[in-house]
Design a protein around this motif. Structure first.
Motif, PDB file in Angstrom:
ATOM      1  N   PHE B 115       0.835  -1.213   0.000  1.00 35.33           N
ATOM      2  CA  PHE B 115       0.000   0.000   0.000  1.00 35.33           C
ATOM      3  C   PHE B 115       0.863   1.254   0.000  1.00 35.33           C
ATOM      4  O   PHE B 115       0.550   2.234  -0.669  1.00 35.33           O
ATOM      5  CB  PHE B 115      -0.913  -0.031   1.233  1.00 35.33           C
ATOM      6  N   TRP B 116       1.968   1.212   0.746  1.00 36.08           N
ATOM      7  CA  TRP B 116       2.772   2.409   0.949  1.00 36.08           C
ATOM      8  C   TRP B 116       3.759   2.694  -0.178  1.00 36.08           C
ATOM      9  O   TRP B 116       4.544   3.625  -0.077  1.00 36.08           O
ATOM     10  CB  TRP B 116       3.490   2.318   2.300  1.00 36.08           C
ATOM     11  N   LYS B 120       0.400   7.204  -6.453  1.00 36.67           N
ATOM     12  CA  LYS B 120      -0.712   8.037  -6.943  1.00 36.67           C
ATOM     13  C   LYS B 120      -1.426   8.768  -5.811  1.00 36.67           C
ATOM     14  O   LYS B 120      -1.865   8.142  -4.843  1.00 36.67           O
ATOM     15  CB  LYS B 120      -1.733   7.157  -7.688  1.00 36.67           C
ATOM     16  N   PRO B 121      -1.591  10.098  -5.911  1.00 37.01           N
ATOM     17  CA  PRO B 121      -2.429  10.819  -4.935  1.00 37.01           C
ATOM     18  C   PRO B 121      -3.874  10.792  -5.406  1.00 37.01           C
ATOM     19  O   PRO B 121      -4.130  10.635  -6.599  1.00 37.01           O
ATOM     20  CB  PRO B 121      -1.877  12.238  -5.002  1.00 37.01           C
ATOM     21  N   VAL B 122      -4.823  10.965  -4.486  1.00 34.15           N
ATOM     22  CA  VAL B 122      -6.221  11.024  -4.942  1.00 34.15           C
ATOM     23  C   VAL B 122      -6.561  12.401  -5.494  1.00 34.15           C
ATOM     24  O   VAL B 122      -7.431  12.535  -6.340  1.00 34.15           O
ATOM     25  CB  VAL B 122      -7.237  10.606  -3.833  1.00 34.15           C
ATOM     26  N   ILE B 123      -5.877  13.433  -4.977  1.00 35.69           N
ATOM     27  CA  ILE B 123      -6.037  14.775  -5.552  1.00 35.69           C
ATOM     28  C   ILE B 123      -4.644  15.298  -5.875  1.00 35.69           C
ATOM     29  O   ILE B 123      -3.849  15.592  -4.973  1.00 35.69           O
ATOM     30  CB  ILE B 123      -6.743  15.738  -4.575  1.00 35.69           C
ATOM     31  N   GLU B 124      -4.365  15.416  -7.154  1.00 34.35           N
ATOM     32  CA  GLU B 124      -3.043  15.839  -7.602  1.00 34.35           C
ATOM     33  C   GLU B 124      -2.672  17.193  -7.003  1.00 34.35           C
ATOM     34  O   GLU B 124      -3.421  18.166  -7.122  1.00 34.35           O
ATOM     35  CB  GLU B 124      -3.065  15.941  -9.143  1.00 34.35           C
ATOM     36  N   GLY B 125      -1.533  17.224  -6.319  1.00 30.82           N
ATOM     37  CA  GLY B 125      -1.088  18.486  -5.737  1.00 30.82           C
ATOM     38  C   GLY B 125      -1.727  18.829  -4.401  1.00 30.82           C
ATOM     39  O   GLY B 125      -1.231  19.676  -3.659  1.00 30.82           O
ATOM     40  N   THR B 127      -3.224  16.249  -2.098  1.00 33.63           N
ATOM     41  CA  THR B 127      -2.975  15.224  -1.097  1.00 33.63           C
ATOM     42  C   THR B 127      -1.652  14.557  -1.426  1.00 33.63           C
ATOM     43  O   THR B 127      -1.103  14.752  -2.505  1.00 33.63           O
ATOM     44  CB  THR B 127      -4.089  14.157  -1.099  1.00 33.63           C
ATOM     45  N   SER B 128      -1.144  13.786  -0.466  1.00 36.91           N
ATOM     46  CA  SER B 128       0.091  13.034  -0.727  1.00 36.91           C
ATOM     47  C   SER B 128      -0.255  11.771  -1.490  1.00 36.91           C
ATOM     48  O   SER B 128      -1.412  11.509  -1.770  1.00 36.91           O
ATOM     49  CB  SER B 128       0.743  12.636   0.589  1.00 36.91           C
ATOM     50  N   SER B 129       0.750  11.000  -1.800  1.00 36.49           N
ATOM     51  CA  SER B 129       0.541   9.623  -2.204  1.00 36.49           C
ATOM     52  C   SER B 129       1.080   8.787  -1.055  1.00 36.49           C
ATOM     53  O   SER B 129       1.842   9.296  -0.228  1.00 36.49           O
ATOM     54  CB  SER B 129       1.312   9.318  -3.479  1.00 36.49           C
ATOM     55  N   PRO B 130       0.706   7.502  -0.970  1.00 36.23           N
ATOM     56  CA  PRO B 130       1.291   6.675   0.072  1.00 36.23           C
ATOM     57  C   PRO B 130       2.814   6.701   0.013  1.00 36.23           C
ATOM     58  O   PRO B 130       3.481   6.812   1.041  1.00 36.23           O
ATOM     59  CB  PRO B 130       0.746   5.276  -0.243  1.00 36.23           C
ATOM     60  N   GLU B 132       4.778   9.060  -1.098  1.00 34.28           N
ATOM     61  CA  GLU B 132       5.272  10.349  -0.634  1.00 34.28           C
ATOM     62  C   GLU B 132       5.181  10.446   0.884  1.00 34.28           C
ATOM     63  O   GLU B 132       6.112  10.913   1.549  1.00 34.28           O
ATOM     64  CB  GLU B 132       4.435  11.466  -1.289  1.00 34.28           C
TER      65      GLU B 132
END
Lengths: 860, 242
Positions: B115-116, B120-125, B127-130, B132
């Motif tokens: 998972f980590w 991919k973030p859910v909202i580009e810019g 939210t983070s991605s796992p 990140e």
């Protein structure tokens, strides 16, 4: 074992796909590595190398346990977090708390997955898609705090300049006691009446009973270790609220000394360990309660030291017989004979058996057992019996049993909250200009106090009607809402019939959401502001009761925050105040400057100082030795911070007997207190109490309005078309609906009896499922007159036939990648609220969640 | 040498699972693997139905089939009675899993905490991605909340291709602390101790109550004991009838 779940087949395939080697290369590697380690496949690292990399990640750095507070539910436990290099690693109960001590319920550990949730908003964002709707991607883009706050301030100034400040709205969700800064002071100084809390979707109806009997509008604590009988109603303290950590800790002992009976349509976690399970028909708790009261009186089991007795000691309570009130000398209560005459005399166990579908013999046995244990006999009122359309009188009936057996304010009984000494914030009045005063005079958007919404929190219109605010917004009644801020709330998911909120929020021209995650509510926002996580990143405090104590427990920033978060209740209002000041409106900032640091006398100069000083200000009586009033004593602020929690003095039993804030000063079976407020409400609207009750969907008339009694439940849907009654409840691992994005929530979902990991199940009794051809694991659709949802069927004997039980907590279509199936589009599971109509217990203003609707179930 | 054992008091247990979630946290256990687990059972027919909960974990058997059957001695006994695993010797054959009658051994079919590693973030810019988040918080070391204490005696996160199971928190015992599941249980339902100490709490409980162990007839000599009953409910006395 991991092979049980379907998803493991995928894992096996993944592994086998890596297993790309020939027999020759297998043998080659086997001989190359001593000790027999074998490397498998080209994409698979040799074990030795993988391990070497694993151990390179650093040795154990020294960690430190830091005080914190958990708001995963409203037990509000005091905790400690193990922080290693600015990183939260694990959690435990705070031994300094006399309420929960070292004990921790299971869901606190999920806070670690929450605080480091990759789907947390890390920066302010603005919407670039002007259209708002369930299917409209907001197309959020990151912006600076400066731009976000400036835009918000501009919108507020626009309202001020047009004398429309009453069109500003603040929606409050998860709060700490810093809440009045944002919720109350800022709303008033801007000049709006529209501070709308979420309380009505929590359990306000649960406070109605205790208030109109003993004048206590609050949650109770229960002296379980000294009780001899514990009768619970729609409460599951081993799984859901309240003070789960404490009750989980002592329940094994309570079982030894008390008989435990639980009235609940489903086999709950607490019912699993009970002596008696009373699986009554949903909505019939009031009938059971009055029948038990009837038996207590006819069997002579009322507690004479509290209630009093017949002058000649002869028990004249005989089924069906009206009594002369003058024959009874009442002590610390009011109206026991009146209540008997009005309601109880005919309410036999046989009568209740027909309504509740419980055996009359069980009803009688529980009543007698309960009575014989007096006064150490608890009637534990949960949300189940009262958060219903006609729940107010069930709330009174269940709590009144405590009065009959003398458990009120008594050892082994039910208690109120202990005294604590926090202070309110400075008053806003001096900072409210003429615009603000005029704006505040308008009526609230939720219609509390109208004829049809008495919301009798101590006075007519005293309570919020949260879910009805959507109607106010939709109908611009009493006025439109132009600028709204919501914080840590998610009404477009957490309120029944949430599609109304989708439409209402889409109507608001400028909506701000202060939140950790982009939730369903956020989908309609113009600006998102990244919030701190209450447990690790915020300054604040909350209070909780249990074990005969009250604690005041601190929230402190104890880790390195990852994103550019700001505290909802203090930092953000300060920053908005600064922007308003730049635009010529300085009253809010001036008000905030009054929150001086008690240690230095200094006014705050920035948002960080403000957040800290506000907390020190409010808690000064607890940590400042010069202001000591009681409970734990500290040397000063730092000393308090280290402990993380202040404990009150022990509970003073029986001080409230004949000293209650009711109209008669006594525990009221015939509630003069309720009569007074109902008459006041009727008078306000030039009508009668009977008319009020009719408008509010209640069946009682005349004097019945002032005594606990059974009201037939108001359940939507025709029984033929919708054969099952919907039973809703909270999942054990819910952190107020915010844990569905944690993988551990789903991995451990079967901690809810009858549930399945990584599934959202509707539980149906096998006897009901068979004729419908429904099997375990089938995909099913639940439909009510209000809406529908899709989920998985689980056949389970712990479900009352004729009902279908489903946890609240899943069905998110936003919030994050785990909570939803496709973020922003497809829900994972189904949300109970889609089935439940927007109904209310209008007397308390509460939203109805239980015994609200019938449903049907079909395979899809 | 101590001989470690655990006594689980079913009456105190409320079936909350804090033990299992806390263990998952302490030992950096991947999703889908349950070092601490449970056996649940719904028995009877409505309304005479009950739900039972039995906490389970590795029994650290004195005569452990997983140890006997391990071809490389990766699975072995410590002097203090703990059944321990050495991933460096493990060839991932899973014989231990097959030999264990309690299903408490798990195999890492994939690299843990996949998972980590998702970028991919859910909202580009916004939210983070796992990936990140894991990078920012913990330098990309598996999960952000990874417990470094585990690394004392085992890899902090075990790699793909080896088994793993409960070790009675041997790393905590080294530091003089009881296993984390024992500490985390709010009900004090888990009692840990040394069978070789005559006055230890575990010995005292084993004398006070008739304990039972899982699948005793197999002769594995488990060192996890159960006392009392999850639901000691009262009932109305009766002689029954014909």
């Amino acid at each position: 074992m991991e092979m049980k779940h379907k998803k493991s087949e995928g894992i096996l395939n993944d592994f086998l796909n890596d297993f790309q080697m020939s027999r020759r290369s297998f043998m080659k590697r086997a001989s190359a590595a001593t000790g027999g380690a074998i490397a498998l496949g080209t994409s698979f690292k040799p074990t030795l190398r993988a391990l070497a990399e694993a151990s390179e990640t650093g040795s154990a750095a020294a960690g430190e346990w830091k005080a914190a507070t958990c708001q995963g539910c409203t037990s509000w436990c005091s905790k400690q977090v193990y922080v290693v290099g600015g990183r939260a690693v694990k959690v435990r109960g705070n031994p300094n708390s006399k309420v929960n001590g070292e004990a921790s319920c299971p869901r606190v550990h999920l806070a670690l997955q929450q605080v480091y949730d990759p789907d947390r908003i890390k920066t302010p964002m603005k919407r670039t898609n002007p259209k708002k709707g369930r299917n409209e991607d907001p197309k959020f883009v990151p912006i600076s705090w400066d731009e976000a706050l400036g835009t918000i301030a501009d919108k507020i100034m626009e309202l001020r300049n047009n004398n429309e400040t009453h069109k500003y709205m603040l929606m409050r969700g998860r709060y700490s006691y810093m809440r009045d800064v944002l919720y109350d002071r800022m709303t008033k100084i801007i000049g709006s009446p529209n501070n709308i809390s979420h309380s009505a979707i929590c359990a306000e109806a649960e406070k109605f009973g205790p208030y109109y009997t003993e004048a206590y509008w609050g949650y109770r604590q229960y002296d379980v270790t000294r009780a001899r009988y514990i009768l619970l109603w729609g409460a599951d303290p081993l799984a859901a609220n309240r003070q789960v950590s404490y009750y989980s800790a002592v329940w094994g002992d309570a079982i030894d000394s008390a008989t435990i009976a639980i009235a609940e349509p489903r086999l709950s976690a607490t019912a699993a360990k009970a002596d008696e399970w009373l699986p009554l028909k949903p909505g019939t708790d009031g009938a059971l309660a009055v029948a038990i009261a009837h038996v207590l009186l006819t069997e002579g089991l009322w507690y004479k030291d509290f209630v009093g007795d017949f002058f000649d000691g002869d028990n004249r309570f005989v089924a069906g017989q009206y009594l002369d009130e003058t024959l009874f000398e009442e002590k610390h209560t009011n109206g026991i004979v009146k209540w008997w005459n009005l309601e109880l005399k005919d309410k036999t166990p046989e009568w209740a058996a027909k309504i509740t579908d419980l055996p009359a013999e069980q009803i009688k046995r529980v009543a007698v057992g309960y009575g014989r244990a007096a006064p150490h006999a608890i009637s534990w009122l949960g949300g189940g019996p009262c958060m219903q359309a006609r729940g107010a009188y069930a709330s009174m009936a269940v709590h009144a049993l405590n009065g009959i057996v003398g458990a009120v304010d008594n050892v082994g009984g039910t208690q109120q909250s202990n005294k604590e000494y926090t202070t309110k914030f400075p008053e806003p009045d001096d900072f409210m200009d003429e615009i603000a005063k005029a704006g505040k005079k308008h009526k609230k958007i939720d219609h509390r106090g109208r004829l049809e919404f008495p919301a009798l929190n101590k006075k007519p219109g005293g309570g919020v009607v949260t879910n009805n605010a959507a109607e106010g917004i939709l109908n611009a009644d009493p006025n439109e809402i132009k600028v709204a801020i919501g914080y840590m709330n998610n009404f477009a998911f957490s309120c029944p019939q949430p599609e109304r909120w989708e439409r209402a929020l889409a109507k608001i021209p400028f909506l701000v959401h202060i939140t950790t995650n982009a939730s369903e509510f956020s989908w309609f926002a113009d600006i998102l502001l990244p919030d701190t996580h209450h447990m690790f990143e915020k300054w604040g405090y909350v209070k909780a009761i249990g074990n005969g104590y009250r604690h005041v427990t601190l929230m402190q920033p104890i880790i390195e925050p990852v994103g550019d978060y700001k505290i909802d209740e203090t930092e953000i209002p300060w920053l908005i105040a600064e922007k308003l000041n730049e635009r010529g409106f300085g009253n809010l900032l001036d008000h905030f400057k009054a929150y001086k640091d008690p240690e230095t006398g200094k006014s705050p100069t920035n948002e960080k100082e403000f957040a800290l000083y506000a907390l020190k200000y409010a808690t000064q009586n607890l940590w400042d030795p010069a202001k000591y009033q009681g409970g734990d004593k500290f040397n000063g602020w730092e000393d308090f911070l280290k402990a993380g929690v202040w404990n009150s003095d022990p509970y003073p039993y029986r001080k409230k007997w004949s000293n209650m804030k009711t109209k008669t000063k006594k525990f009221e079976f015939y509630s003069e207190t309720l009569k007074d407020v109902l008459e006041k409400h009727a008078e306000k609207h030039n009508t009668t109490v009977d008319n009020v009750l009719e408008v509010c969907n209640y069946l009682a008339r005349g004097e019945m309005a002032f005594v606990p009694h059974y009201e037939e439940p108001l359940i939507a849907g025709d029984a033929k078309e919708y054969p099952f009654i919907h039973v809703d409840y909270k999942s054990r691992l819910n952190r107020e609906g915010r844990s569905a994005n944690c993988t551990w929530y789903h991995d451990f979902k079967d901690l809810d009896p009858g549930d399945v990991p990584w599934q959202d199940v509707a539980k149906i009794n096998p006897a009901d499922a068979k004729p419908l051809g429904i099997q375990n694991g089938d995909k099913v659709k639940l439909t009510s007159p209000t809406g529908s949802l899709t989920c998985t069927a689980s056949l389970w004997e712990g479900v009352r036939p004729g009902t279908i039980a489903k946890c609240y907590g899943q069905g998110h279509w936003a919030y994050g990648r785990v909570a939803s199936k496709v973020f922003g589009k497809v829900p994972r599971g189904g949300s109970s609220n889609d089935l439940i109509p927007a109904q209310y217990d209008r007397l308390s203003g509460s939203t109805a969640f239980y015994a609200t609707t019938r449903i049907k179930i079909e395979k899809v | 040498m101590p001989k470690y054992a655990m006594v689980i008091d079913l009456q105190r247990c409320v079936g909350c699972g804090a033990c299992s979630i806390a263990c998952r946290n302490e030992n950096n256990v991947p999703d889908g693997i349950y070092w601490s687990n449970k056996i649940t059972e719904t028995s009877g027919t409505f309304p005479n139905v009950r739900f039972h909960y039995l906490p389970t974990l590795c029994n650290h058997c004195s005569d452990a089939p997983c140890v006997t059957g391990c071809p490389t001695k990766a699975m072995y006994k410590l002097d203090n009675g703990i059944t321990m695993h050495d991933p460096k010797k493990c060839i991932g054959c899973r014989y231990c899993q097959y030999n264990c009658p309690y299903e408490v051994i798990y195999f890492n079919w994939q690299e843990p905490h996949k998972f980590w590693r998702d970028p991919k973030p859910v909202i580009e810019g916004g939210t983070s991605s796992p990936k990140e988040m894991a990078q920012k918080v913990n330098n990309g070391n598996a999960t952000p909340y990874s417990n470094p204490d585990r690394a004392k005696t085992l890899p902090e996160n075990r790699p793909k291709g080896v088994v793993e199971k409960c070790t009675f928190c041997d790393h905590r015992l080294k530091a003089g602390e009881i296993p984390f599941c024992v500490e985390a249980c709010p009900a004090d339902a888990r009692v840990f101790g040394d069978l070789d100490k005559p006055d230890s709490r575990v010995n005292w409980l084993l004398g006070k109550y008739k304990p039972y162990r899982l699948k005793e007839r197999l002769g594995t000599e488990p060192n996890v004991y159960y006392i009392r009953s999850f639901n000691p409910a009262h009932y109305q006395r009766t002689k029954g009838g014909i």
